[in-house]
Design a protein around this motif. Structure first.
Motif, PDB file in Angstrom:
ATOM      1  N   SER A 176       0.826  -1.216   0.000  1.00 31.82           N
ATOM      2  CA  SER A 176       0.000   0.000   0.000  1.00 31.82           C
ATOM      3  C   SER A 176       0.857   1.261   0.000  1.00 31.82           C
ATOM      4  CB  SER A 176      -0.943   0.004   1.208  1.00 31.82           C
ATOM      5  OG  SER A 176      -0.274   0.342   2.407  1.00 31.82           O
ATOM      6  N   LYS A 177       2.104   1.126   0.387  1.00 34.74           N
ATOM      7  CA  LYS A 177       3.028   2.263   0.405  1.00 34.74           C
ATOM      8  C   LYS A 177       3.916   2.278  -0.846  1.00 34.74           C
ATOM      9  CE  LYS A 177       1.454   3.166   4.497  1.00 34.74           C
ATOM     10  NZ  LYS A 177       0.482   4.277   4.708  1.00 34.74           N
ATOM     11  N   THR A 178       3.751   1.279  -1.705  1.00 40.15           N
ATOM     12  CA  THR A 178       4.523   1.202  -2.944  1.00 40.15           C
ATOM     13  C   THR A 178       3.628   1.707  -4.063  1.00 40.15           C
ATOM     14  OG1 THR A 178       5.627  -0.765  -2.041  1.00 40.15           O
ATOM     15  CG2 THR A 178       5.924  -0.310  -4.390  1.00 40.15           C
ATOM     16  N   LEU A 179       3.770   2.986  -4.390  1.00 40.42           N
ATOM     17  CA  LEU A 179       2.795   3.681  -5.233  1.00 40.42           C
ATOM     18  C   LEU A 179       3.383   4.056  -6.591  1.00 40.42           C
ATOM     19  CD1 LEU A 179       1.377   6.065  -2.481  1.00 40.42           C
ATOM     20  CD2 LEU A 179       0.466   3.851  -3.206  1.00 40.42           C
ATOM     21  N   LEU A 180       2.542   3.973  -7.609  1.00 42.44           N
ATOM     22  CA  LEU A 180       2.932   4.330  -8.962  1.00 42.44           C
ATOM     23  C   LEU A 180       1.944   5.354  -9.523  1.00 42.44           C
ATOM     24  CD1 LEU A 180       3.886   0.804 -10.345  1.00 42.44           C
ATOM     25  CD2 LEU A 180       5.396   2.578  -9.449  1.00 42.44           C
ATOM     26  N   ALA A 340     -15.101 -13.382  10.922  1.00 39.71           N
ATOM     27  CA  ALA A 340     -14.366 -12.959  12.112  1.00 39.71           C
ATOM     28  C   ALA A 340     -12.877 -12.799  11.788  1.00 39.71           C
ATOM     29  CB  ALA A 340     -14.560 -13.970  13.236  1.00 39.71           C
ATOM     30  N   ASP A 341     -12.354 -13.699  10.967  1.00 40.34           N
ATOM     31  CA  ASP A 341     -10.952 -13.606  10.560  1.00 40.34           C
ATOM     32  C   ASP A 341     -10.713 -12.333   9.747  1.00 40.34           C
ATOM     33  OD1 ASP A 341     -10.476 -16.037  11.788  1.00 40.34           O
ATOM     34  OD2 ASP A 341     -10.612 -17.196   9.930  1.00 40.34           O
ATOM     35  N   GLN A 342     -11.675 -11.959   8.940  1.00 41.29           N
ATOM     36  CA  GLN A 342     -11.531 -10.726   8.172  1.00 41.29           C
ATOM     37  C   GLN A 342     -11.433  -9.509   9.089  1.00 41.29           C
ATOM     38  OE1 GLN A 342     -14.814 -10.657   5.397  1.00 41.29           O
ATOM     39  NE2 GLN A 342     -13.770 -11.986   3.926  1.00 41.29           N
ATOM     40  N   GLN A 343     -12.224  -9.495  10.136  1.00 41.13           N
ATOM     41  CA  GLN A 343     -12.151  -8.384  11.086  1.00 41.13           C
ATOM     42  C   GLN A 343     -10.810  -8.376  11.810  1.00 41.13           C
ATOM     43  OE1 GLN A 343     -14.432  -5.855  11.284  1.00 41.13           O
ATOM     44  NE2 GLN A 343     -15.154  -6.958   9.469  1.00 41.13           N
ATOM     45  N   GLU A 344     -10.312  -9.546  12.140  1.00 37.90           N
ATOM     46  CA  GLU A 344      -8.982  -9.624  12.761  1.00 37.90           C
ATOM     47  C   GLU A 344      -7.920  -9.120  11.794  1.00 37.90           C
ATOM     48  OE1 GLU A 344      -5.792 -12.934  14.469  1.00 37.90           O
ATOM     49  OE2 GLU A 344      -7.914 -13.489  14.304  1.00 37.90           O
ATOM     50  N   TYR A 345      -8.100  -9.421  10.515  1.00 41.16           N
ATOM     51  CA  TYR A 345      -7.130  -8.969   9.514  1.00 41.16           C
ATOM     52  C   TYR A 345      -7.138  -7.447   9.396  1.00 41.16           C
ATOM     53  CZ  TYR A 345      -4.511  -8.647   5.164  1.00 41.16           C
ATOM     54  OH  TYR A 345      -3.571  -8.343   4.212  1.00 41.16           O
ATOM     55  N   ILE A 346      -8.322  -6.839   9.398  1.00 46.42           N
ATOM     56  CA  ILE A 346      -8.407  -5.383   9.344  1.00 46.42           C
ATOM     57  C   ILE A 346      -7.669  -4.766  10.537  1.00 46.42           C
ATOM     58  CG2 ILE A 346      -9.953  -3.393   9.474  1.00 46.42           C
ATOM     59  CD1 ILE A 346     -12.030  -5.011   7.954  1.00 46.42           C
ATOM     60  N   THR A 347      -7.852  -5.358  11.717  1.00 45.32           N
ATOM     61  CA  THR A 347      -7.161  -4.873  12.910  1.00 45.32           C
ATOM     62  C   THR A 347      -5.653  -4.983  12.756  1.00 45.32           C
ATOM     63  OG1 THR A 347      -9.032  -5.473  14.331  1.00 45.32           O
ATOM     64  CG2 THR A 347      -6.894  -5.193  15.395  1.00 45.32           C
ATOM     65  N   ALA A 348      -5.183  -6.121  12.208  1.00 43.10           N
ATOM     66  CA  ALA A 348      -3.748  -6.320  12.007  1.00 43.10           C
ATOM     67  C   ALA A 348      -3.193  -5.310  11.012  1.00 43.10           C
ATOM     68  CB  ALA A 348      -3.480  -7.745  11.533  1.00 43.10           C
ATOM     69  N   VAL A 349      -3.957  -5.025   9.965  1.00 43.14           N
ATOM     70  CA  VAL A 349      -3.536  -4.036   8.968  1.00 43.14           C
ATOM     71  C   VAL A 349      -3.438  -2.656   9.611  1.00 43.14           C
ATOM     72  CG1 VAL A 349      -4.292  -2.761   6.916  1.00 43.14           C
ATOM     73  CG2 VAL A 349      -4.364  -5.270   6.930  1.00 43.14           C
ATOM     74  N   ARG A 350      -4.450  -2.284  10.361  1.00 40.16           N
ATOM     75  CA  ARG A 350      -4.452  -0.961  10.987  1.00 40.16           C
ATOM     76  C   ARG A 350      -3.283  -0.820  11.968  1.00 40.16           C
ATOM     77  NH1 ARG A 350      -9.265  -1.125  12.732  1.00 40.16           N
ATOM     78  NH2 ARG A 350     -10.222  -0.124  10.914  1.00 40.16           N
ATOM     79  N   GLN A 351      -3.005  -1.859  12.728  1.00 39.08           N
ATOM     80  CA  GLN A 351      -1.877  -1.816  13.661  1.00 39.08           C
ATOM     81  C   GLN A 351      -0.555  -1.646  12.917  1.00 39.08           C
ATOM     82  OE1 GLN A 351      -2.420  -5.505  15.796  1.00 39.08           O
ATOM     83  NE2 GLN A 351      -3.778  -4.570  17.326  1.00 39.08           N
ATOM     84  N   GLU A 352      -0.412  -2.323  11.793  1.00 40.19           N
ATOM     85  CA  GLU A 352       0.812  -2.205  11.013  1.00 40.19           C
ATOM     86  C   GLU A 352       0.923  -0.815  10.393  1.00 40.19           C
ATOM     87  OE1 GLU A 352       4.474  -3.407   9.450  1.00 40.19           O
ATOM     88  OE2 GLU A 352       3.205  -4.257  11.025  1.00 40.19           O
ATOM     89  N   GLU A 353      -0.173  -0.272   9.922  1.00 40.22           N
ATOM     90  CA  GLU A 353      -0.160   1.079   9.363  1.00 40.22           C
ATOM     91  C   GLU A 353       0.285   2.099  10.412  1.00 40.22           C
ATOM     92  OE1 GLU A 353      -3.670   1.020   5.952  1.00 40.22           O
ATOM     93  OE2 GLU A 353      -4.251   1.046   8.069  1.00 40.22           O
ATOM     94  N   ILE A 354      -0.222   1.953  11.628  1.00 39.99           N
ATOM     95  CA  ILE A 354       0.149   2.860  12.715  1.00 39.99           C
ATOM     96  C   ILE A 354       1.616   2.655  13.102  1.00 39.99           C
ATOM     97  CG2 ILE A 354      -0.264   3.415  15.145  1.00 39.99           C
ATOM     98  CD1 ILE A 354      -3.220   2.677  14.655  1.00 39.99           C
ATOM     99  N   ILE A 356       4.181   1.746  11.301  1.00 34.50           N
ATOM    100  CA  ILE A 356       5.171   2.304  10.379  1.00 34.50           C
ATOM    101  C   ILE A 356       5.044   3.823  10.266  1.00 34.50           C
ATOM    102  CG2 ILE A 356       5.283   0.168   9.061  1.00 34.50           C
ATOM    103  CD1 ILE A 356       3.633   1.485   6.898  1.00 34.50           C
ATOM    104  N   GLY A 357       4.100   4.399  11.018  1.00 33.80           N
ATOM    105  CA  GLY A 357       4.044   5.843  11.125  1.00 33.80           C
ATOM    106  C   GLY A 357       3.332   6.562  10.007  1.00 33.80           C
ATOM    107  N   GLY A 358       2.491   5.862   9.284  1.00 36.99           N
ATOM    108  CA  GLY A 358       1.760   6.502   8.203  1.00 36.99           C
ATOM    109  C   GLY A 358       0.696   7.462   8.733  1.00 36.99           C
ATOM    110  N   THR A 359       0.493   8.551   8.022  1.00 35.08           N
ATOM    111  CA  THR A 359      -0.541   9.510   8.416  1.00 35.08           C
ATOM    112  C   THR A 359      -1.903   9.118   7.882  1.00 35.08           C
ATOM    113  OG1 THR A 359      -0.039  10.882   6.481  1.00 35.08           O
ATOM    114  CG2 THR A 359       1.112  11.405   8.548  1.00 35.08           C
TER     115      THR A 359
END
Length: 400
Positions: A176-180, A340-354, A356-359
């Motif tokens: 998501s941070k590798t943008l073109l 339920a796994d999808q919701q856990e995945y969203i949480t994991a994504v959000r934690q990773e986004e935070i 790495i310091g993304g705004t």
């Protein structure tokens, strides 16, 4: 390496059983014919390490489009050879188009190895021509001491699920941070690290906006099975489902300018075949690397913000209504767990986004946007030929 460590000494072996378990029939004949046709001594001429040649092990891995073999050197080092099977009957791509597609994967791998810390095997040798001396297009690459998810189990093993979801989220966020600047494939890398972009096979481009992409998709996308096959699979709902399928592409065209919240670039790099299936894991469920990048291009955020394969579901509006109770909850425990796994995945994504310091948390936001996420899932399922009530997914998108 994204998670954990592994060694060849601790590796119990490849779980490549598909080729040997194939029943008699067209698929087995195709694979056996290909195995006989390859110039294996010619392949080994490309596999030299410090001037020493390797030997082929007996393991044979087989997928829909590729056969893989292991090359071992006297010092125990192993390389992996991936060879492309001949196109299936009905393929409309010319040799030039196929070579360009293979080249894009090589370039994409090089680009991602430079721009991210995603563990992607290094490529040592390749020839992308069907008429090469080996008898098939091939790449020789680093061999990871583990098994791809698809060779371990059809679904993510519960004992490793939390770890695997976190590791998938880390990769997804990096992409998501590798943008073109445009929507399209990666055709070459410039000296300054930027890249040139080209057309997406079957769709064209590159595109400046998501609207242009969705318009092209609506014009050129084909449902994955014939009308007769669709009707046979749809039973009593055949007429309703067939009608729903027949108007879906036009609905995407009509909605093209409204589908994306970020119509202009930059756009994230997306692998439409990425997930549990083509990540490699060791014996303890640690992620060793990601393989198979042939279906990768910079894509609209709405397609990018789909769940990895292994976590996907049929959008409820599109699914058989008897799979849900009167309150809209899935009746099947396995399906309920997948949500339920999808919701856990969203949480994991959000934690990773935070972390790495993304705004901006664009990926977790996109995954949480149910209407757009499920419409993007429907587009993927349309290409696969999945029966369903596609019009209801469109109606759901337009209802708010």
């Amino acid at each position: 390496m994204e998670s954990g460590t592994s060694s060849l000494e601790a590796f119990s072996g490849y779980r490549w059983t598909y080729f040997f378990e194939l029943p008699e029939g067209a698929l087995r004949s195709r694979a056996e014919s290909f195995l006989r046709s390859v110039n294996w001594p010619g392949l080994l001429e490309f596999a030299t390490k410090d001037g020493i040649s390797g030997t082929l092990l007996s393991d044979i891995g087989l997928g829909q489009n590729h056969m893989v073999r292991i090359i071992e050197f006297p010092d125990g080092t192993r390389w992996l050879a991936r060879l492309e099977l001949p196109p299936l009957p009905g393929s409309e791509h010319s040799e030039d188009v196929l070579v360009a597609k293979r080249s894009c994967e090589i370039t994409t791998i090089s680009f991602l190895r430079q721009m991210t810390s995603i563990r992607i095997p290094q490529i040592y040798e390749f020839d992308l021509r069907s008429d090469c001396n080996v008898g098939a297009p091939f790449t020789i690459m680093e061999c990871l001491p583990g098994n791809a998810g698809m060779d371990i189990a059809m679904t993510i093993p519960p004992v490793y699920k939390h770890k695997i979801l976190r590791d998938l989220a880390k990769i997804h966020v990096q992409l998501s941070k590798t943008l073109l600047p445009k929507i399209g494939t990666i055709t070459s890398i410039n000296e300054d690290g930027t890249c040139q972009q080209g057309p997406i096979p079957g769709l064209g481009g590159p595109f400046d906006t998501a609207t242009q992409f969705f318009q092209a998709w609506a014009t050129k996308a084909k449902f994955g099975v014939t009308d007769e096959q669709l009707r046979q699979a749809s039973g009593a709902y055949a007429d309703e489902i067939a009608q729903s399928v027949s108007v879906f592409a036009k609905s995407i065209s009509d909605l093209a300018s409204k589908l994306s919240l970020r119509d202009g670039g930059p756009f994230p790099v997306w692998n439409s075949d990425w997930g549990w299936n083509n990540n490699v894991y060791d014996e303890d469920g640690n992620l060793l690397g990601s393989v198979d990048w042939e279906k990768t291009f910079a894509a609209p955020w709405e397609l990018f913000a789909d769940y990895p394969l292994g976590l996907t579901t049929i959008p409820p509006a599109m699914d058989a209504p008897w799979n849900y109770d009167e309150n809209g909850y899935p009746k099947d425990a396995e399906l309920a767990q997948r949500f339920a796994d999808q919701q856990e995945y969203i949480t994991a994504v959000r934690q990773e986004e935070i972390l790495i310091g993304g705004t901006e948390c664009r990926l977790s936001q996109g995954l949480s946007d149910t209407r757009r996420q499920q419409l993007a899932s429907a587009m993927r399922l349309y290409l696969d030929g999945k029966p369903g009530f596609y019009s209801k997914v469109v109606d759901q998108f337009m209802s708010r």
